[in-house]
Design a protein around this motif. Structure first.
Motif, PDB file in Angstrom:
ATOM      1  N   LEU A   1       5.642   4.208   1.770  1.00 43.05           N
ATOM      2  CA  LEU A   1       6.149   5.469   2.409  1.00 43.05           C
ATOM      3  C   LEU A   1       6.957   5.129   3.635  1.00 43.05           C
ATOM      4  O   LEU A   1       8.239   5.709   3.847  1.00 43.05           O
ATOM      5  CB  LEU A   1       5.076   6.280   2.976  1.00 43.05           C
ATOM      6  CG  LEU A   1       5.690   7.669   3.500  1.00 43.05           C
ATOM      7  CD1 LEU A   1       6.190   8.576   2.521  1.00 43.05           C
ATOM      8  CD2 LEU A   1       4.094   8.409   4.118  1.00 43.05           C
ATOM      9  N   ARG A   2       6.603   4.164   4.410  1.00 45.65           N
ATOM     10  CA  ARG A   2       7.306   3.588   5.431  1.00 45.65           C
ATOM     11  C   ARG A   2       8.707   3.150   5.175  1.00 45.65           C
ATOM     12  O   ARG A   2       9.796   3.192   5.607  1.00 45.65           O
ATOM     13  CB  ARG A   2       6.523   2.394   6.237  1.00 45.65           C
ATOM     14  CG  ARG A   2       7.201   2.160   7.500  1.00 45.65           C
ATOM     15  CD  ARG A   2       6.066   0.920   8.362  1.00 45.65           C
ATOM     16  NE  ARG A   2       4.877   1.451   8.154  1.00 45.65           N
ATOM     17  CZ  ARG A   2       3.869   0.570   7.579  1.00 45.65           C
ATOM     18  NH1 ARG A   2       4.071  -0.665   7.182  1.00 45.65           N
ATOM     19  NH2 ARG A   2       2.517   0.908   7.747  1.00 45.65           N
ATOM     20  N   LYS A   3       8.748   2.236   4.020  1.00 42.79           N
ATOM     21  CA  LYS A   3       9.882   1.755   3.547  1.00 42.79           C
ATOM     22  C   LYS A   3      11.014   2.775   3.021  1.00 42.79           C
ATOM     23  O   LYS A   3      12.223   2.728   3.342  1.00 42.79           O
ATOM     24  CB  LYS A   3       9.776   0.733   2.306  1.00 42.79           C
ATOM     25  CG  LYS A   3      10.941  -0.016   1.935  1.00 42.79           C
ATOM     26  CD  LYS A   3      11.278  -1.083   3.086  1.00 42.79           C
ATOM     27  CE  LYS A   3      12.252  -1.902   2.733  1.00 42.79           C
ATOM     28  NZ  LYS A   3      12.680  -2.956   3.317  1.00 42.79           N
ATOM     29  N   GLN A   4      10.525   3.705   2.711  1.00 41.58           N
ATOM     30  CA  GLN A   4      11.467   4.814   2.054  1.00 41.58           C
ATOM     31  C   GLN A   4      11.903   5.629   3.273  1.00 41.58           C
ATOM     32  O   GLN A   4      13.036   6.070   3.294  1.00 41.58           O
ATOM     33  CB  GLN A   4      10.622   5.835   0.982  1.00 41.58           C
ATOM     34  CG  GLN A   4      10.170   5.217  -0.368  1.00 41.58           C
ATOM     35  CD  GLN A   4       9.272   6.162  -1.334  1.00 41.58           C
ATOM     36  OE1 GLN A   4       8.563   6.956  -0.960  1.00 41.58           O
ATOM     37  NE2 GLN A   4       9.431   5.667  -2.410  1.00 41.58           N
ATOM     38  N   ARG A   5      10.981   5.891   4.023  1.00 43.33           N
ATOM     39  CA  ARG A   5      11.589   6.723   5.277  1.00 43.33           C
ATOM     40  C   ARG A   5      12.608   5.745   6.001  1.00 43.33           C
ATOM     41  O   ARG A   5      13.555   6.166   6.574  1.00 43.33           O
ATOM     42  CB  ARG A   5      10.427   6.809   6.358  1.00 43.33           C
ATOM     43  CG  ARG A   5       9.508   8.015   5.957  1.00 43.33           C
ATOM     44  CD  ARG A   5       8.352   8.247   6.908  1.00 43.33           C
ATOM     45  NE  ARG A   5       7.514   9.295   6.495  1.00 43.33           N
ATOM     46  CZ  ARG A   5       6.552   9.801   6.924  1.00 43.33           C
ATOM     47  NH1 ARG A   5       5.927   9.126   7.953  1.00 43.33           N
ATOM     48  NH2 ARG A   5       5.912  10.715   6.412  1.00 43.33           N
TER      49      ARG A   5
ATOM     50  N   THR B   1       0.664  -0.987  -0.074  1.00 43.19           N
ATOM     51  CA  THR B   1      -0.025  -0.180  -0.280  1.00 43.19           C
ATOM     52  C   THR B   1       0.859   1.171  -0.005  1.00 43.19           C
ATOM     53  O   THR B   1       2.014   1.178   0.102  1.00 43.19           O
ATOM     54  CB  THR B   1      -1.097  -0.035   1.342  1.00 43.19           C
ATOM     55  OG1 THR B   1      -0.120   0.075   2.496  1.00 43.19           O
ATOM     56  CG2 THR B   1      -1.948  -1.280   1.203  1.00 43.19           C
ATOM     57  N   GLU B   2       0.138   2.403   0.096  1.00 39.29           N
ATOM     58  CA  GLU B   2       0.979   3.664  -0.075  1.00 39.29           C
ATOM     59  C   GLU B   2       1.644   3.632   1.303  1.00 39.29           C
ATOM     60  O   GLU B   2       2.652   4.244   1.257  1.00 39.29           O
ATOM     61  CB  GLU B   2      -0.082   4.887  -0.540  1.00 39.29           C
ATOM     62  CG  GLU B   2      -0.264   5.120  -1.778  1.00 39.29           C
ATOM     63  CD  GLU B   2       0.873   5.440  -2.743  1.00 39.29           C
ATOM     64  OE1 GLU B   2       1.667   6.203  -2.254  1.00 39.29           O
ATOM     65  OE2 GLU B   2       1.048   4.901  -3.718  1.00 39.29           O
ATOM     66  N   ASP B   3       1.214   3.238   2.333  1.00 41.40           N
ATOM     67  CA  ASP B   3       1.779   3.440   3.672  1.00 41.40           C
ATOM     68  C   ASP B   3       2.963   2.548   3.741  1.00 41.40           C
ATOM     69  O   ASP B   3       4.058   3.065   4.240  1.00 41.40           O
ATOM     70  CB  ASP B   3       0.738   3.083   4.727  1.00 41.40           C
ATOM     71  CG  ASP B   3       0.032   4.416   5.579  1.00 41.40           C
ATOM     72  OD1 ASP B   3       0.459   5.362   5.168  1.00 41.40           O
ATOM     73  OD2 ASP B   3      -0.860   3.882   6.186  1.00 41.40           O
ATOM     74  N   ASP B   4       2.749   1.241   3.247  1.00 43.37           N
ATOM     75  CA  ASP B   4       3.994   0.637   3.139  1.00 43.37           C
ATOM     76  C   ASP B   4       5.243   0.966   2.285  1.00 43.37           C
ATOM     77  O   ASP B   4       6.353   1.064   2.865  1.00 43.37           O
ATOM     78  CB  ASP B   4       3.777  -0.718   2.586  1.00 43.37           C
ATOM     79  CG  ASP B   4       2.526  -1.790   3.369  1.00 43.37           C
ATOM     80  OD1 ASP B   4       2.603  -1.395   4.672  1.00 43.37           O
ATOM     81  OD2 ASP B   4       1.984  -2.577   2.848  1.00 43.37           O
TER      82      ASP B   4
END
Length: 130
Positions: A36-40, A31-34
């Motif tokens: 974004l979390r991985k990029q952070r 998902t978009e959250d996954d």
């Protein structure tokens, strides 16, 4: 079939792939959250790596001065033979620029200092442009 960047490792993968063949990140189920979390998390890992390198550079800088002042300093016979003599009040002042200990110490300090400054600049650019 187009190539896109993996959100986890930024390597090229097919847009139809369900997971990245380089890092194993499940692109299809993410998902978009996954993403974004991985990029952070990847940004955090890069920052930690730079900070660790900065600490090693600082230790190297300090170790250079520790090596420089370790022991009694240069022996007067050896230092005066290898170095440039200055005359001050008719007594020679021996500079010990030719000795191995001095060269190692100054090299270690200079390399540590430059490495530290470069890492700090990298960290600033990473925070500013990411």
């Amino acid at each position: 079939m187009a190539l896109t960047n993996c959100p986890s490792c930024n390597k090229k993968i097919s847009d139809k792939a369900k997971s990245c063949q380089h890092c194993g990140f499940a692109v299809g189920a993410a998902t978009e959250d996954d993403i974004l979390r991985k990029q952070r998390f990847n940004k955090f890992k890069r920052a930690q790596s730079i900070q660790t390198q900065s600490m090693i550079a600082m230790i190297m800088f300090i170790a250079g001065f520790a090596i420089l002042y370790w022991g009694d300093g240069p022996s007067t016979e050896y230092a005066c033979k290898l170095s440039f003599n200055l005359i001050n009040n008719s007594s020679p002042i021996c500079l010990w620029h030719g000795q191995l200990q001095y060269n190692i110490a100054m090299s270690c300090s200079v390399i540590g200092f430059v490495w530290y400054v470069i890492n700090r600049v990298r960290l600033i650019f990473m925070k500013k442009f990411d």
